[in-house]
Write a protein that holds these residues in place. Structure first.
Motif, PDB file in Angstrom:
ATOM      1  N   GLU A 123       0.824  -1.208   0.000  1.00 54.39           N
ATOM      2  CA  GLU A 123       0.000   0.000   0.000  1.00 54.39           C
ATOM      3  C   GLU A 123       0.858   1.257   0.000  1.00 54.39           C
ATOM      4  O   GLU A 123       0.466   2.286  -0.560  1.00 54.39           O
ATOM      5  N   ALA A 124       2.032   1.164   0.606  1.00 54.82           N
ATOM      6  CA  ALA A 124       2.921   2.327   0.700  1.00 54.82           C
ATOM      7  C   ALA A 124       3.966   2.356  -0.406  1.00 54.82           C
ATOM      8  O   ALA A 124       4.593   3.403  -0.634  1.00 54.82           O
ATOM      9  N   ASP A 125       4.172   1.241  -1.101  1.00 59.49           N
ATOM     10  CA  ASP A 125       5.226   1.158  -2.122  1.00 59.49           C
ATOM     11  C   ASP A 125       4.677   0.447  -3.356  1.00 59.49           C
ATOM     12  O   ASP A 125       4.543  -0.776  -3.368  1.00 59.49           O
ATOM     13  N   GLU A 126       4.372   1.215  -4.378  1.00 58.19           N
ATOM     14  CA  GLU A 126       3.764   0.634  -5.580  1.00 58.19           C
ATOM     15  C   GLU A 126       4.736  -0.218  -6.391  1.00 58.19           C
ATOM     16  O   GLU A 126       4.330  -0.907  -7.324  1.00 58.19           O
ATOM     17  N   ARG A 127       6.008  -0.225  -6.020  1.00 57.41           N
ATOM     18  CA  ARG A 127       6.979  -1.069  -6.727  1.00 57.41           C
ATOM     19  C   ARG A 127       6.826  -2.544  -6.365  1.00 57.41           C
ATOM     20  O   ARG A 127       7.268  -3.415  -7.108  1.00 57.41           O
ATOM     21  N   VAL A 176      11.007 -14.208 -14.625  1.00 56.16           N
ATOM     22  CA  VAL A 176      10.116 -13.045 -14.689  1.00 56.16           C
ATOM     23  C   VAL A 176      10.418 -12.082 -13.548  1.00 56.16           C
ATOM     24  O   VAL A 176      10.478 -10.856 -13.742  1.00 56.16           O
ATOM     25  N   ALA A 177      10.613 -12.628 -12.361  1.00 54.93           N
ATOM     26  CA  ALA A 177      10.913 -11.789 -11.203  1.00 54.93           C
ATOM     27  C   ALA A 177      12.227 -11.027 -11.395  1.00 54.93           C
ATOM     28  O   ALA A 177      12.332  -9.845 -11.049  1.00 54.93           O
ATOM     29  N   ALA A 178      13.220 -11.701 -11.952  1.00 56.00           N
ATOM     30  CA  ALA A 178      14.503 -11.037 -12.200  1.00 56.00           C
ATOM     31  C   ALA A 178      14.322  -9.881 -13.190  1.00 56.00           C
ATOM     32  O   ALA A 178      14.902  -8.803 -13.016  1.00 56.00           O
ATOM     33  N   GLY A 179      13.507 -10.094 -14.219  1.00 60.52           N
ATOM     34  CA  GLY A 179      13.240  -9.024 -15.175  1.00 60.52           C
ATOM     35  C   GLY A 179      12.518  -7.856 -14.533  1.00 60.52           C
ATOM     36  O   GLY A 179      12.818  -6.684 -14.811  1.00 60.52           O
ATOM     37  N   LEU A 180      11.560  -8.153 -13.663  1.00 60.09           N
ATOM     38  CA  LEU A 180      10.840  -7.094 -12.958  1.00 60.09           C
ATOM     39  C   LEU A 180      11.790  -6.299 -12.060  1.00 60.09           C
ATOM     40  O   LEU A 180      11.716  -5.062 -11.994  1.00 60.09           O
ATOM     41  N   ALA A 181      12.680  -7.009 -11.368  1.00 60.33           N
ATOM     42  CA  ALA A 181      13.653  -6.324 -10.521  1.00 60.33           C
ATOM     43  C   ALA A 181      14.573  -5.440 -11.348  1.00 60.33           C
ATOM     44  O   ALA A 181      14.902  -4.312 -10.958  1.00 60.33           O
ATOM     45  N   ASN A 182      14.974  -5.933 -12.502  1.00 66.75           N
ATOM     46  CA  ASN A 182      15.843  -5.151 -13.388  1.00 66.75           C
ATOM     47  C   ASN A 182      15.130  -3.909 -13.898  1.00 66.75           C
ATOM     48  O   ASN A 182      15.772  -2.916 -14.260  1.00 66.75           O
ATOM     49  N   GLY A 183      13.798  -3.957 -13.909  1.00 62.69           N
ATOM     50  CA  GLY A 183      13.015  -2.816 -14.351  1.00 62.69           C
ATOM     51  C   GLY A 183      12.592  -1.888 -13.221  1.00 62.69           C
ATOM     52  O   GLY A 183      11.781  -0.983 -13.437  1.00 62.69           O
ATOM     53  N   GLY A 184      13.088  -2.129 -12.013  1.00 64.42           N
ATOM     54  CA  GLY A 184      12.824  -1.215 -10.920  1.00 64.42           C
ATOM     55  C   GLY A 184      11.737  -1.653  -9.954  1.00 64.42           C
ATOM     56  O   GLY A 184      11.452  -0.944  -8.978  1.00 64.42           O
ATOM     57  N   ARG A 185      11.122  -2.804 -10.191  1.00 56.78           N
ATOM     58  CA  ARG A 185      10.116  -3.308  -9.268  1.00 56.78           C
ATOM     59  C   ARG A 185      10.788  -4.055  -8.109  1.00 56.78           C
ATOM     60  O   ARG A 185      11.982  -4.377  -8.172  1.00 56.78           O
ATOM     61  N   VAL A 186      10.006  -4.342  -7.075  1.00 56.14           N
ATOM     62  CA  VAL A 186      10.484  -5.144  -5.951  1.00 56.14           C
ATOM     63  C   VAL A 186       9.631  -6.405  -5.908  1.00 56.14           C
ATOM     64  O   VAL A 186       8.584  -6.447  -5.251  1.00 56.14           O
ATOM     65  N   PRO A 187      10.040  -7.448  -6.628  1.00 57.74           N
ATOM     66  CA  PRO A 187       9.228  -8.658  -6.710  1.00 57.74           C
ATOM     67  C   PRO A 187       9.434  -9.596  -5.525  1.00 57.74           C
ATOM     68  O   PRO A 187      10.568  -9.888  -5.127  1.00 57.74           O
ATOM     69  N   PHE A 188       8.312 -10.077  -4.967  1.00 63.11           N
ATOM     70  CA  PHE A 188       8.322 -11.139  -3.968  1.00 63.11           C
ATOM     71  C   PHE A 188       7.844 -12.402  -4.668  1.00 63.11           C
ATOM     72  O   PHE A 188       6.695 -12.482  -5.112  1.00 63.11           O
ATOM     73  N   VAL A 189       8.719 -13.376  -4.789  1.00 70.40           N
ATOM     74  CA  VAL A 189       8.398 -14.643  -5.438  1.00 70.40           C
ATOM     75  C   VAL A 189       7.970 -15.618  -4.350  1.00 70.40           C
ATOM     76  O   VAL A 189       8.749 -15.944  -3.458  1.00 70.40           O
TER      77      VAL A 189
END
Length: 320
Positions: free
Chosen positions: A27-31, A69-82
């Motif tokens: 809710e506080a971090d849209e990444r 997919v998670a690695a790609g999202l992280a490389n794009g600035g997201r914070v993925p929880f797998v």
């Protein structure tokens, strides 16, 4: 915690704490996004999906793709929880964990659900007892096994704020919340649960509660057992391990995992290099048979009595 108190304390599912904490952080971090392998239900992420449908990525039963997919999202600035069953996350996707996460150093948060032997009767294919050893070998991944709901929530908060790959090992078994005033969580820093001078019991995850009960049992015999909650295996709190070796002269490691390569291996490597003392490792010897969690724990010594027995052996070895 005394044995009786441990048996009667309210037990909580750490997966509830994980899901509630992640929703609050998102809710506080849209990444923050989640990536799952058709495991929304078993990961307790139904609420997250309802609140953040566009940030819930279900790749189906395709664990290698999930990590990629998670690695790609992280490389794009997201914070993925797998989030996936740890037995599948750390085995099927090992090459991706090695190359796409550890080697690349991407900011991926790996959450191994239902770890250890939490699946019980489903047997060897669903037991996850090798993950400590496999992931320790990858080095750059911070490896954390929380022991209760409070520590799970704090570890999730820390992982979200930390820049770098993290593996959080969660169990589906309900456990009591430890009664320790003024608790604080710091990755890489062991938590002293009980002081002691004759032997040190080092545990993490579900086994911390067993170690505390074993220490109470030993106290009845006049043995002063120190108990360390070593929630972080990588990086290991070597200062706490060396202090335990110097001050108590004997160590027992307890883990819901293989008795080699994981926590026991890390502690033995540390003491052998810096301050050699007897180290008794309590864990599983290899592929586990099918059986209830309770029966398997008892059979392989992951019980207060089994841990106390290992402590007596370690103390007898002091003079050898």
């Amino acid at each position: 915690m005394p044995v009786a108190a441990a048996e009667t304390a309210l037990r909580l599912d750490c997966r509830v704490a994980w899901a509630e904490t992640l929703e609050s952080l998102a809710e506080a971090d849209e990444r923050i996004v989640v990536v799952v392998n058709d495991s929304v239900g078993s990961s307790n992420l139904g609420g997250f999906k309802q609140k953040f449908p566009d940030r819930t990525i279900n790749v189906g039963i395709a664990e290698q793709n999930m990590v990629g997919v998670a690695a790609g999202l992280a490389n794009g600035g997201r914070v993925p929880f797998v989030s996936a069953a740890s037995c599948f996350l750390t085995a099927r996707a090992m090459e991706q964990l090695k190359a796409d996460v550890a080697y690349a150093g991407f900011n991926v948060k790996l959450v191994g659900q239902s770890s250890g032997i939490a699946y019980g009767e489903l047997g060897a294919t669903h037991h996850s007892i090798e993950d400590f050893a496999w992931l320790r070998a990858l080095g750059p991944i911070t490896l954390i096994a929380p022991c209760d709901a409070w520590e799970t929530a704090e570890a999730i908060k820390w992982a979200a704020a930390h820049e770098g790959p993290v593996y959080l090992r969660l169990s589906r078994m309900k456990v009591p919340t430890l009664d320790l005033p003024g608790r604080s969580f710091t990755a890489g820093k062991a938590e002293l649960q009980r002081p002691g001078s004759d032997v040190t019991l080092i545990a993490n995850g579900t086994t911390v509660h067993l170690a505390l009960s074993a220490a109470e049992m030993l106290a009845g015999e006049g043995v002063s057992a120190r108990v360390l909650n070593m929630h972080t295996i990588t990086p290991l709190d070597t200062d706490a391990v060396i202090a335990a070796a110097r001050e108590t002269g004997a160590i027992v490691t307890v883990e819901e995992a293989l008795d080699r390569g994981g926590l026991g291996g890390a502690v033995a490597e540390c003491t052998s290099a810096s301050h050699p003392v007897p180290v008794q490792r309590v864990g599983f010897p290899g592929f586990m048979p099918t059986g209830s969690i309770e029966s398997l724990f008892k059979e392989f010594g992951l019980s207060p009595a089994g841990i106390a027995s290992a402590a007596r052996i370690a103390m007898r070895r002091k003079g050898n």
